[in-house]
Motif scaffolding. Structure first.
Motif, PDB file in Angstrom:
ATOM      1  N   TYR A 158       0.814  -1.218   0.000  1.00 19.15           N
ATOM      2  CA  TYR A 158       0.000   0.000   0.000  1.00 19.15           C
ATOM      3  C   TYR A 158       0.843   1.263   0.000  1.00 19.15           C
ATOM      4  CZ  TYR A 158       0.829  -0.764   5.012  1.00 19.15           C
ATOM      5  OH  TYR A 158       1.412  -1.018   6.236  1.00 19.15           O
ATOM      6  N   GLY A 159       2.161   1.117  -0.026  1.00 19.09           N
ATOM      7  CA  GLY A 159       3.036   2.292  -0.091  1.00 19.09           C
ATOM      8  C   GLY A 159       2.800   3.235   1.073  1.00 19.09           C
ATOM      9  N   SER A 160       2.532   4.494   0.762  1.00 15.25           N
ATOM     10  CA  SER A 160       2.321   5.516   1.808  1.00 15.25           C
ATOM     11  C   SER A 160       0.849   5.881   1.940  1.00 15.25           C
ATOM     12  CB  SER A 160       3.143   6.770   1.483  1.00 15.25           C
ATOM     13  OG  SER A 160       2.750   7.304   0.227  1.00 15.25           O
ATOM     14  N   THR A 161      -0.050   5.014   1.465  1.00 16.60           N
ATOM     15  CA  THR A 161      -1.466   5.375   1.433  1.00 16.60           C
ATOM     16  C   THR A 161      -2.256   4.903   2.650  1.00 16.60           C
ATOM     17  OG1 THR A 161      -2.119   3.368   0.216  1.00 16.60           O
ATOM     18  CG2 THR A 161      -1.413   5.270  -1.093  1.00 16.60           C
ATOM     19  N   CYS A 162      -1.619   4.221   3.597  1.00 23.57           N
ATOM     20  CA  CYS A 162      -2.335   3.805   4.813  1.00 23.57           C
ATOM     21  C   CYS A 162      -2.617   5.040   5.664  1.00 23.57           C
ATOM     22  CB  CYS A 162      -1.508   2.805   5.603  1.00 23.57           C
ATOM     23  SG  CYS A 162      -2.397   2.048   6.998  1.00 23.57           S
ATOM     24  N   PRO A 163      -3.874   5.301   6.034  1.00 21.38           N
ATOM     25  CA  PRO A 163      -4.196   6.505   6.806  1.00 21.38           C
ATOM     26  C   PRO A 163      -3.476   6.558   8.149  1.00 21.38           C
ATOM     27  CG  PRO A 163      -6.179   5.523   5.888  1.00 21.38           C
ATOM     28  CD  PRO A 163      -5.073   4.525   5.685  1.00 21.38           C
ATOM     29  N   GLU A 164      -3.246   7.782   8.627  1.00 22.21           N
ATOM     30  CA  GLU A 164      -2.692   8.011   9.967  1.00 22.21           C
ATOM     31  C   GLU A 164      -3.809   7.871  11.003  1.00 22.21           C
ATOM     32  OE1 GLU A 164       0.502   9.038  10.747  1.00 22.21           O
ATOM     33  OE2 GLU A 164       1.288   9.205   8.704  1.00 22.21           O
ATOM     34  N   ASP A 165      -3.415   7.643  12.265  1.00 21.15           N
ATOM     35  CA  ASP A 165      -4.375   7.705  13.365  1.00 21.15           C
ATOM     36  C   ASP A 165      -5.028   9.089  13.364  1.00 21.15           C
ATOM     37  OD1 ASP A 165      -3.412   5.219  13.995  1.00 21.15           O
ATOM     38  OD2 ASP A 165      -2.300   5.864  15.768  1.00 21.15           O
ATOM     39  N   GLU A 186     -19.835   9.942  13.286  1.00 18.84           N
ATOM     40  CA  GLU A 186     -19.476   9.212  12.075  1.00 18.84           C
ATOM     41  C   GLU A 186     -18.042   9.554  11.715  1.00 18.84           C
ATOM     42  OE1 GLU A 186     -20.591   9.877   7.517  1.00 18.84           O
ATOM     43  OE2 GLU A 186     -22.276   9.066   8.670  1.00 18.84           O
ATOM     44  N   VAL A 187     -17.235   8.546  11.474  1.00 18.57           N
ATOM     45  CA  VAL A 187     -15.839   8.776  11.121  1.00 18.57           C
ATOM     46  C   VAL A 187     -15.602   8.293   9.695  1.00 18.57           C
ATOM     47  CG1 VAL A 187     -14.969   8.682  13.475  1.00 18.57           C
ATOM     48  CG2 VAL A 187     -15.148   6.567  12.171  1.00 18.57           C
ATOM     49  N   THR A 188     -14.785   9.010   8.969  1.00 15.45           N
ATOM     50  CA  THR A 188     -14.508   8.635   7.592  1.00 15.45           C
ATOM     51  C   THR A 188     -13.045   8.834   7.278  1.00 15.45           C
ATOM     52  OG1 THR A 188     -15.273   8.897   5.299  1.00 15.45           O
ATOM     53  CG2 THR A 188     -14.999  10.910   6.624  1.00 15.45           C
ATOM     54  N   TRP A 189     -12.567   8.188   6.244  1.00 13.31           N
ATOM     55  CA  TRP A 189     -11.164   8.235   5.861  1.00 13.31           C
ATOM     56  C   TRP A 189     -11.049   7.795   4.415  1.00 13.31           C
ATOM     57  CZ3 TRP A 189     -13.492   4.830   9.150  1.00 13.31           C
ATOM     58  CH2 TRP A 189     -13.587   3.512   8.736  1.00 13.31           C
ATOM     59  N   THR A 190      -9.888   8.000   3.834  1.00 13.92           N
ATOM     60  CA  THR A 190      -9.612   7.526   2.478  1.00 13.92           C
ATOM     61  C   THR A 190      -8.927   6.171   2.565  1.00 13.92           C
ATOM     62  OG1 THR A 190      -9.356   9.794   1.666  1.00 13.92           O
ATOM     63  CG2 THR A 190      -8.431   8.027   0.306  1.00 13.92           C
ATOM     64  N   PRO A 191      -9.546   5.104   2.047  1.00 19.67           N
ATOM     65  CA  PRO A 191      -8.940   3.771   2.136  1.00 19.67           C
ATOM     66  C   PRO A 191      -7.598   3.715   1.417  1.00 19.67           C
ATOM     67  CG  PRO A 191     -11.262   3.615   1.517  1.00 19.67           C
ATOM     68  CD  PRO A 191     -10.879   5.055   1.394  1.00 19.67           C
ATOM     69  N   PRO A 192      -6.728   2.785   1.811  1.00 19.70           N
ATOM     70  CA  PRO A 192      -5.440   2.639   1.126  1.00 19.70           C
ATOM     71  C   PRO A 192      -5.643   2.141  -0.306  1.00 19.70           C
ATOM     72  CG  PRO A 192      -5.796   0.821   2.647  1.00 19.70           C
ATOM     73  CD  PRO A 192      -6.902   1.793   2.890  1.00 19.70           C
ATOM     74  N   THR A 193      -4.671   2.425  -1.154  1.00 22.15           N
ATOM     75  CA  THR A 193      -4.661   1.872  -2.509  1.00 22.15           C
ATOM     76  C   THR A 193      -3.521   0.869  -2.601  1.00 22.15           C
ATOM     77  OG1 THR A 193      -3.270   3.716  -3.271  1.00 22.15           O
ATOM     78  CG2 THR A 193      -5.648   3.941  -3.537  1.00 22.15           C
ATOM     79  N   TRP A 194      -3.685  -0.100  -3.502  1.00 20.00           N
ATOM     80  CA  TRP A 194      -2.797  -1.249  -3.519  1.00 20.00           C
ATOM     81  C   TRP A 194      -2.071  -1.381  -4.848  1.00 20.00           C
ATOM     82  CZ3 TRP A 194      -2.574  -3.506   1.193  1.00 20.00           C
ATOM     83  CH2 TRP A 194      -3.625  -3.225   2.069  1.00 20.00           C
TER      84      TRP A 194
END
Length: 305
Positions: free
Chosen positions: A74-81, A94-102
């Motif tokens: 996933y390179g550097s695409t894993c979201p931060e805390d 409600e919490v949202t984030w951008t999912p990692p790309t592979w």
């Protein structure tokens, strides 16, 4: 519960589906003539042509096993805390984030996720904060699993290091070291997004003394820097800036030329005016809305020992 994510398929090596329009080795003139004829078989004794055949027929089959050992990344695409602050009268967010790309040398065929963006985190009545650990794992078509992408979504009533008081619709905290009055105001703003505490009644004063103040005097946001002898709350346009509550120690304030700032005395909860350049712990407040229950008029008085 693990959710299988659909639609996040990333192929680096192109994959061609076999159709009669993009064939390479189909028997000349071969075409799909019935709804059942959607499977392909190999004809080794006729120049190794392919042929279309009903999928329900029973014939020999050829197996293939990928020898790919490269795992998806996933390179550097894993979201931060991350943290979401909610109002003190709410119990969920409600919490949202951008999912990692592979990426993979072949093809990522599945992504497992513990939660999906838009997940609602609920707070229990006695909780000040709660968090959820979110994990993604991908597999390529050879079955190789990726390293887990894990991060934490946290829902809190207050920024890290502060304590909520629902009665006053505020969060309270303190500096990590002794600071001057001016440094205390800067600390509260930079670290908590707040200001030096405003105290509106005896109940709030006592709560701060019992829950925030430790074994040393501490700055609150009350000073007469602008006009000697006229103490004002320093927190700009805060609703309670004109509160008339005071809790001075006996014979205070004494109007010395350099004693313009106020500390709460840790032993008694009374106030003392002192030199603004001295160092003390700063009591910080972050206010969210109008108090759910305001101080009674009987509490808005001048207190003396």
């Amino acid at each position: 519960m693990i959710h299988r994510v659909i639609g996040q398929i990333t192929c680096v090596a192109s994959e061609t589906r076999f159709t009669t329009q993009n064939r390479y080795d189909f028997l000349p003139g071969e075409s799909i003539t019935t709804e059942e004829e959607k499977c392909v078989y190999f004809i080794p004794f006729i120049d190794r042509w392919w042929n279309i055949f009903p999928c329900s027929e029973r014939i020999n089959y050829i197996c293939e096993k990928f020898h790919d050992t490269v795992k998806p990344t996933y390179g550097s695409t894993c979201p931060e805390d991350f943290q979401v602050i909610i109002p003190l009268n709410e119990t969920s967010a409600e919490v949202t984030w951008t999912p990692p790309t592979w990426e993979d040398n072949e093809c990522v065929v599945s992504v497992d996720a513990s939660h999906s963006p838009g997940y609602v985190i609920h707070m229990l009545e006695e909780e000040r904060s709660t968090s959820v650990n979110i994990t993604y794992t991908a597999h390529d078509r050879a079955g190789n699993p990726s390293a887990a992408c894990s991060f934490t979504a946290k829902v809190s009533y207050c920024p890290e290091g502060m304590i909520p008081n629902i009665r006053f619709s505020s969060c309270y905290g303190k500096s990590t070291s002794s600071v001057t009055y001016q440094e205390g105001g800067t600390f509260c703003q930079d670290v908590y997004g707040g200001y030096l505490a405003i105290i509106s009644c005896q109940e709030e004063n006592d709560w701060i003394l019992n829950n925030i103040v430790s074994l040393e005097n501490a700055w609150i946001g009350y000073d007469d820097i602008q006009t000697e002898g006229t103490f004002l709350w320093s927190a700009g346009n805060i609703t309670d800036e004109e509160s008339t509550f005071e809790n001075w120690h006996i014979n205070k304030p004494d109007h010395g030329t350099d004693q313009h700032c106020t500390v709460i005395i840790w032993k008694s909860g009374k106030w003392n005016n002192t030199n603004c350049k001295l160092k003390a712990i700063a009591i910080c407040e972050k206010h969210y809305s109008q108090p759910i229950s305001v101080c009674s008029s009987a509490d808005i008085t001048t207190g003396k020992m």
